[in-house]
Design an enzyme around this catalytic site. Structure first.
Site, mmCIF file in Angstrom:
data_model
loop_
_atom_site.group_PDB
_atom_site.id
_atom_site.type_symbol
_atom_site.label_atom_id
_atom_site.label_comp_id
_atom_site.label_asym_id
_atom_site.label_seq_id
_atom_site.Cartn_x
_atom_site.Cartn_y
_atom_site.Cartn_z
ATOM 1 N N CYS A 87 1.426 -0.923 0.307
ATOM 2 C CA CYS A 87 -0.078 0.279 0.329
ATOM 3 C C CYS A 87 0.779 1.363 0.044
ATOM 4 O O CYS A 87 1.916 0.915 -0.603
ATOM 5 C CB CYS A 87 -0.968 0.239 1.251
ATOM 6 N N LYS A 88 0.555 2.495 0.551
ATOM 7 C CA LYS A 88 1.204 3.512 0.574
ATOM 8 C C LYS A 88 2.421 3.172 2.207
ATOM 9 O O LYS A 88 3.627 4.036 1.123
ATOM 10 C CB LYS A 88 0.522 4.693 0.922
#
Length: 128
Positions: A88-89
């Site tokens: 993800c981020k």
């Protein structure tokens, strides 16, 4: 007796050469993530929003936004016996997704520690 010995030698060699399927969950840094992905053509999953994905993602990643209503259903289309590479981020959403994958019986999961932030910081390639 000679044929039996030869058969045993061949069987042992084949067994030793067979790639062993990894099991469990790993959280690895970008260099190790890239190395494992390159060595094993598993399933690469980006759990960020479609907007984040469109701003840059890992080459070959499939976008399955974790907060979409059909996220669980879309996970069912993946092969549970094949390694899942996930990011993800920064790591929070992928950690959530890992828990879901584990509960659904996925055998080997590799999570990118630090997510896309760490990937970019390490100077790794991003597909636009």
């Amino acid at each position: 007796m000679k044929k039996l010995f030869t058969a045993l030698v061949i069987a042992t060699a084949l067994f030793a050469c067979k790639k062993e399927q990894k099991r469990g969950t790993e959280q690895v840094l970008p260099a190790a993530f890239e190395k494992e992905m390159t060595a094993d053509a598993g399933q690469l999953i980006d759990v960020r929003t479609p907007k984040e994905y469109s701003e840059g993602h890992l080459n070959g990643a499939k976008n399955l936004h974790i907060y979409d209503n059909d996220f669980i259903t879309r996970l069912d289309s993946l092969d549970k016996d094949e390694t899942v590479y996930i990011y993800c981020k920064a790591g929070g959403r992928s950690a959530e997704a890992v828990e879901t994958l584990e509960s659904k019986g996925f055998k080997h999961i590799v999570e990118l520690e630090g997510g896309m932030d760490a990937w970019k910081e390490a100077g790794k390639p991003v597909k636009q």
